[in-house]
Design a protein around this motif. Sequence first.
Motif, mmCIF file in Angstrom:
data_model
loop_
_atom_site.group_PDB
_atom_site.id
_atom_site.type_symbol
_atom_site.label_atom_id
_atom_site.label_comp_id
_atom_site.label_asym_id
_atom_site.label_seq_id
_atom_site.Cartn_x
_atom_site.Cartn_y
_atom_site.Cartn_z
ATOM 1 N N VAL A 114 4.056 -19.306 -3.579
ATOM 2 C CA VAL A 114 3.328 -18.250 -2.875
ATOM 3 C C VAL A 114 2.983 -17.178 -3.888
ATOM 4 O O VAL A 114 3.811 -16.828 -4.730
ATOM 5 N N VAL A 115 1.760 -16.706 -3.821
ATOM 6 C CA VAL A 115 1.380 -15.613 -4.718
ATOM 7 C C VAL A 115 1.913 -14.318 -4.114
ATOM 8 O O VAL A 115 1.531 -13.942 -3.015
ATOM 9 N N GLN A 116 2.817 -13.691 -4.810
ATOM 10 C CA GLN A 116 3.431 -12.460 -4.292
ATOM 11 C C GLN A 116 2.850 -11.239 -4.998
ATOM 12 O O GLN A 116 2.697 -11.248 -6.221
ATOM 13 N N PRO A 117 2.515 -10.209 -4.247
ATOM 14 C CA PRO A 117 2.086 -8.973 -4.906
ATOM 15 C C PRO A 117 3.252 -8.366 -5.679
ATOM 16 O O PRO A 117 4.409 -8.554 -5.286
ATOM 17 N N PRO A 118 2.959 -7.677 -6.773
ATOM 18 C CA PRO A 118 4.062 -7.056 -7.506
ATOM 19 C C PRO A 118 4.719 -5.961 -6.674
ATOM 20 O O PRO A 118 4.095 -5.432 -5.753
ATOM 21 N N ALA A 119 5.954 -5.664 -6.990
ATOM 22 C CA ALA A 119 6.651 -4.594 -6.266
ATOM 23 C C ALA A 119 5.851 -3.301 -6.390
ATOM 24 O O ALA A 119 5.254 -3.031 -7.427
ATOM 25 N N VAL A 120 5.845 -2.565 -5.313
ATOM 26 C CA VAL A 120 5.043 -1.337 -5.313
ATOM 27 C C VAL A 120 5.752 -0.255 -6.125
ATOM 28 O O VAL A 120 6.721 0.325 -5.682
ATOM 29 N N THR A 121 5.268 -0.077 -7.330
ATOM 30 C CA THR A 121 5.865 0.973 -8.154
ATOM 31 C C THR A 121 4.780 1.905 -8.682
ATOM 32 O O THR A 121 5.053 2.797 -9.442
ATOM 33 N N ASP A 122 3.539 1.635 -8.280
ATOM 34 C CA ASP A 122 2.443 2.404 -8.873
ATOM 35 C C ASP A 122 2.473 3.857 -8.443
ATOM 36 O O ASP A 122 2.811 4.178 -7.306
ATOM 37 N N LYS A 123 2.120 4.708 -9.360
ATOM 38 C CA LYS A 123 2.175 6.131 -9.046
ATOM 39 C C LYS A 123 0.947 6.578 -8.251
ATOM 40 O O LYS A 123 0.861 7.731 -7.870
ATOM 41 N N TYR A 124 0.005 5.660 -8.026
ATOM 42 C CA TYR A 124 -1.176 6.021 -7.237
ATOM 43 C C TYR A 124 -1.072 5.500 -5.810
ATOM 44 O O TYR A 124 -2.074 5.351 -5.132
ATOM 45 N N LYS A 125 0.186 5.226 -5.395
ATOM 46 C CA LYS A 125 0.433 4.646 -4.067
ATOM 47 C C LYS A 125 -0.160 5.527 -2.957
ATOM 48 O O LYS A 125 -0.826 5.039 -2.061
ATOM 49 N N THR A 126 0.067 6.846 -3.059
ATOM 50 C CA THR A 126 -0.418 7.751 -2.010
ATOM 51 C C THR A 126 -1.932 7.652 -1.883
ATOM 52 O O THR A 126 -2.474 7.503 -0.781
ATOM 53 N N GLY A 127 -2.612 7.706 -3.032
ATOM 54 C CA GLY A 127 -4.073 7.629 -3.019
ATOM 55 C C GLY A 127 -4.556 6.287 -2.511
ATOM 56 O O GLY A 127 -5.522 6.206 -1.755
ATOM 57 N N ARG A 128 -3.862 5.236 -2.925
ATOM 58 C CA ARG A 128 -4.246 3.887 -2.505
ATOM 59 C C ARG A 128 -4.128 3.755 -0.988
ATOM 60 O O ARG A 128 -5.013 3.231 -0.320
ATOM 61 N N GLU A 129 -3.018 4.270 -0.450
ATOM 62 C CA GLU A 129 -2.805 4.169 0.991
ATOM 63 C C GLU A 129 -3.785 5.064 1.768
ATOM 64 O O GLU A 129 -4.279 4.671 2.823
ATOM 65 N N LEU A 130 -4.061 6.259 1.212
ATOM 66 C CA LEU A 130 -5.032 7.134 1.876
ATOM 67 C C LEU A 130 -6.411 6.493 1.876
ATOM 68 O O LEU A 130 -7.123 6.524 2.878
ATOM 69 N N PHE A 131 -6.782 5.893 0.745
ATOM 70 C CA PHE A 131 -8.089 5.240 0.666
ATOM 71 C C PHE A 131 -8.168 4.111 1.692
ATOM 72 O O PHE A 131 -9.167 3.968 2.399
ATOM 73 N N ALA A 132 -7.089 3.328 1.771
ATOM 74 C CA ALA A 132 -7.071 2.209 2.730
ATOM 75 C C ALA A 132 -7.172 2.721 4.169
ATOM 76 O O ALA A 132 -7.892 2.162 4.988
ATOM 77 N N PHE B 43 11.020 -6.301 2.200
ATOM 78 C CA PHE B 43 10.200 -6.640 3.359
ATOM 79 C C PHE B 43 8.721 -6.296 3.141
ATOM 80 O O PHE B 43 7.906 -6.523 4.025
ATOM 81 N N SER B 44 8.384 -5.737 1.984
ATOM 82 C CA SER B 44 7.031 -5.199 1.754
ATOM 83 C C SER B 44 6.659 -4.283 2.922
ATOM 84 O O SER B 44 5.527 -4.306 3.412
ATOM 85 N N TYR B 45 7.628 -3.476 3.380
ATOM 86 C CA TYR B 45 7.392 -2.624 4.550
ATOM 87 C C TYR B 45 6.453 -1.490 4.161
ATOM 88 O O TYR B 45 6.725 -0.723 3.254
ATOM 89 N N ARG B 46 5.328 -1.403 4.810
ATOM 90 C CA ARG B 46 4.301 -0.454 4.388
ATOM 91 C C ARG B 46 3.832 0.465 5.511
ATOM 92 O O ARG B 46 2.985 1.326 5.307
ATOM 93 N N TYR B 47 4.361 0.275 6.721
ATOM 94 C CA TYR B 47 3.864 1.052 7.845
ATOM 95 C C TYR B 47 4.438 2.470 7.803
ATOM 96 O O TYR B 47 5.634 2.648 7.680
ATOM 97 N N GLU B 48 3.558 3.471 7.892
ATOM 98 C CA GLU B 48 4.037 4.859 7.838
ATOM 99 C C GLU B 48 4.245 5.431 9.229
ATOM 100 O O GLU B 48 4.829 6.477 9.392
ATOM 101 N N LYS B 49 3.706 4.750 10.215
ATOM 102 C CA LYS B 49 3.949 5.146 11.607
ATOM 103 C C LYS B 49 4.054 3.864 12.435
ATOM 104 O O LYS B 49 3.846 2.774 11.885
ATOM 105 N N ALA B 50 4.369 4.001 13.703
ATOM 106 C CA ALA B 50 4.507 2.807 14.539
ATOM 107 C C ALA B 50 3.197 2.022 14.528
ATOM 108 O O ALA B 50 2.159 2.529 14.950
ATOM 109 N N THR B 51 3.265 0.827 14.016
ATOM 110 C CA THR B 51 2.031 0.036 13.938
ATOM 111 C C THR B 51 1.779 -0.678 15.277
ATOM 112 O O THR B 51 2.712 -1.204 15.880
ATOM 113 N N PRO B 52 0.539 -0.724 15.735
ATOM 114 C CA PRO B 52 0.271 -1.475 16.967
ATOM 115 C C PRO B 52 0.284 -2.983 16.722
ATOM 116 O O PRO B 52 0.500 -3.761 17.637
#
Lengths: 185, 151
Positions: A114-132, B43-52
Amino acid sequence: MRLLAVLLFLISTELQAQQILPLFQNDSLRTFVTMPFRLRKSTSEGIPIVSIKLVSALSECKAMIDPNITSNFLIRCESPASVSVDVYFEFNGVIQKIRYGPLTVAQISDTGVVVQPPAVTDKYKTGRELFAAKCMECHQSPYEKENKSFTQIKQSIQSVGEMNKLNVLTDAQIQAIRDYLNHLD
Amino acid sequence: MKKFVKVLFLIFAVTGVVAQFQNCAKKEAAFTDEIVEETFSFFSYRYEKATPIYYELQIIPVSSDATYQTYKLILFAANSDGGAADIQYEFEIFDSAGKSMCALKTGSLSGGVSRVEESCIALKASVLGRALVKVRNPGGAWEVLNESYIN
């Protein structure tokens, strides 16, 4: 005496009404998949879980309560396993336990790769999540908006009609998005 | 005077002994944070709030020849409340340069189905860079996962 018997019967009926529902179907019990489960009443209403404990497959799997939805818990295994879990919840002021399982977690593929994403250690995590969360509904890829300045993003938010709703973003959040867009791999 | 010296000595002695054990207690907050972070990462847990909707994409390289690599893409998705509402999905994988590796996959999961498999044939030279996954209940807002596969 009869009253006590009736009471015990009612309590046991209530207890039987608690059930654990796998949210992914059985064919989704696979390695590397974060599998969600829900503790609920027969009315479908969720029951908050107090704690959870794996009783088998301790080296292959982990279990955790969803911190945002306390009626739900997650199990993930990195190798095929037979998993059982004890789920603790409060009922009438007393902690009760349901043992759930054993569940057979199979290999996700015959190749087992299985292709696994690397562990989330990037310092741009906040920006990445906001963009998403805020931008990708319209901008399908961050690459189409790379290397934008803070001023460009802020002006777009103020001048482009569909982006006006992003006025709620703070300068720090816009800066985080800018940092992410300027450091794409 | 002798008594005063004795008391003073006693205070120094007790302080000396107690000081040995300063900062020896387990730092509970840091300890817990470390475990929580480790667990979330597992778990690659990424949800910041209750996900639907719980959802994830698994990418499995299944076969290849000199030119092409075939991937199996498996999307898992389910309503977090255990409800049977339909789930609409879109997903696509991109190479390290941001180019789409195969066509956008779209569809809908209904009747409690929580898994869909698609095939993707990509150029073998392509390096998987990113996966974009979007899910929603009909009429709802998209939940978006933008997963990077590059260190």
